[in-house]
Write a protein that holds these residues in place. Structure first.
Motif, PDB file in Angstrom:
ATOM      1  N   THR A   1       0.833  -1.196   0.000  1.00 11.54           N
ATOM      2  CA  THR A   1       0.000   0.000   0.000  1.00 11.54           C
ATOM      3  C   THR A   1       0.872   1.251   0.000  1.00 11.54           C
TER       4      THR A   1
ATOM      5  N   PRO B   1       0.584   5.908  -1.225  1.00 13.03           N
ATOM      6  CA  PRO B   1      -0.189   6.953  -1.900  1.00 13.03           C
ATOM      7  C   PRO B   1      -0.573   6.656  -3.353  1.00 13.03           C
ATOM      8  N   PRO B   2       0.285   6.037  -4.175  1.00 13.53           N
ATOM      9  CA  PRO B   2      -0.120   5.813  -5.566  1.00 13.53           C
ATOM     10  C   PRO B   2      -0.981   4.559  -5.769  1.00 13.53           C
TER      11      PRO B   2
ATOM     12  N   PRO C   1      -4.358   2.250  -5.407  1.00 12.95           N
ATOM     13  CA  PRO C   1      -5.806   2.349  -5.168  1.00 12.95           C
ATOM     14  C   PRO C   1      -6.226   1.405  -4.034  1.00 12.95           C
TER      15      PRO C   1
ATOM     16  N   ARG D   1     -12.534   3.295  -4.329  1.00 10.75           N
ATOM     17  CA  ARG D   1     -11.123   3.275  -3.961  1.00 10.75           C
ATOM     18  C   ARG D   1     -10.722   4.577  -3.307  1.00 10.75           C
ATOM     19  N   GLU D   2      -9.721   4.508  -2.454  1.00  9.35           N
ATOM     20  CA  GLU D   2      -9.085   5.689  -1.865  1.00  9.35           C
ATOM     21  C   GLU D   2      -7.665   5.723  -2.410  1.00  9.35           C
ATOM     22  N   GLY D   3      -7.135   6.927  -2.574  1.00  8.21           N
ATOM     23  CA  GLY D   3      -5.773   7.062  -3.071  1.00  8.21           C
ATOM     24  C   GLY D   3      -5.680   6.853  -4.565  1.00  8.21           C
ATOM     25  N   SER D   4      -4.614   7.271  -5.148  1.00  7.49           N
ATOM     26  CA  SER D   4      -4.307   7.155  -6.571  1.00  7.49           C
ATOM     27  C   SER D   4      -5.327   7.912  -7.419  1.00  7.49           C
TER      28      SER D   4
ATOM     29  N   GLY E   1      -8.957   6.814  -6.844  1.00  6.45           N
ATOM     30  CA  GLY E   1      -9.639   7.417  -5.699  1.00  6.45           C
ATOM     31  C   GLY E   1     -10.181   8.782  -6.031  1.00  6.45           C
TER      32      GLY E   1
END
Length: 105
Positions: A66, A68-69, A71, A82-85, A88
């Motif tokens: 996991t 930041p880039p 999902p 999804r969160e992040g990427s 998200g």
């Protein structure tokens, strides 16, 4: 319980199996689907299992996948979206389709 519940914590479960079909059936026979892990030295097996295991994130030969880039999100009762990427970000966008005909008229 560890194979049927979404366990959050420092725990490693090792479940023996006799066939890939058994592994897939066990992995998918629950209401959760956040993350899965495969440890193997067989690339073909990893690809076969990764296509059939129902989860939002799958680590192959790693427990750390996991950031930041990536999902982050699950399937089934583990959540939608999804969160992040960039995936998200799509959760906050409104899609609009615009179609033009001939403007030369």
């Amino acid at each position: 319980l560890i194979a049927r519940e979404e366990t959050f914590g420092p725990v490693a479960a090792v479940l023996p199996f006799d066939s890939e079909e058994e592994v897939i059936a066990r992995a998918n026979a629950n209401e959760m689907g956040l993350a899965g892990y495969i440890y193997t030295d067989d690339l073909r097996r990893a690809m076969r299992l990764s296509e059939r295991i129902e989860c939002g994130m799958l680590g192959i030969n790693t427990a750390s996948f996991t950031g930041p880039p990536i999902p982050f999100g699950g399937w089934k009762q583990s959540g939608l979206g999804r969160e992040g990427s960039r995936h998200g970000l799509a959760e906050y966008m409104e899609l609009k389709y615009v179609c033009f005909g001939d403007l030369a008229a």
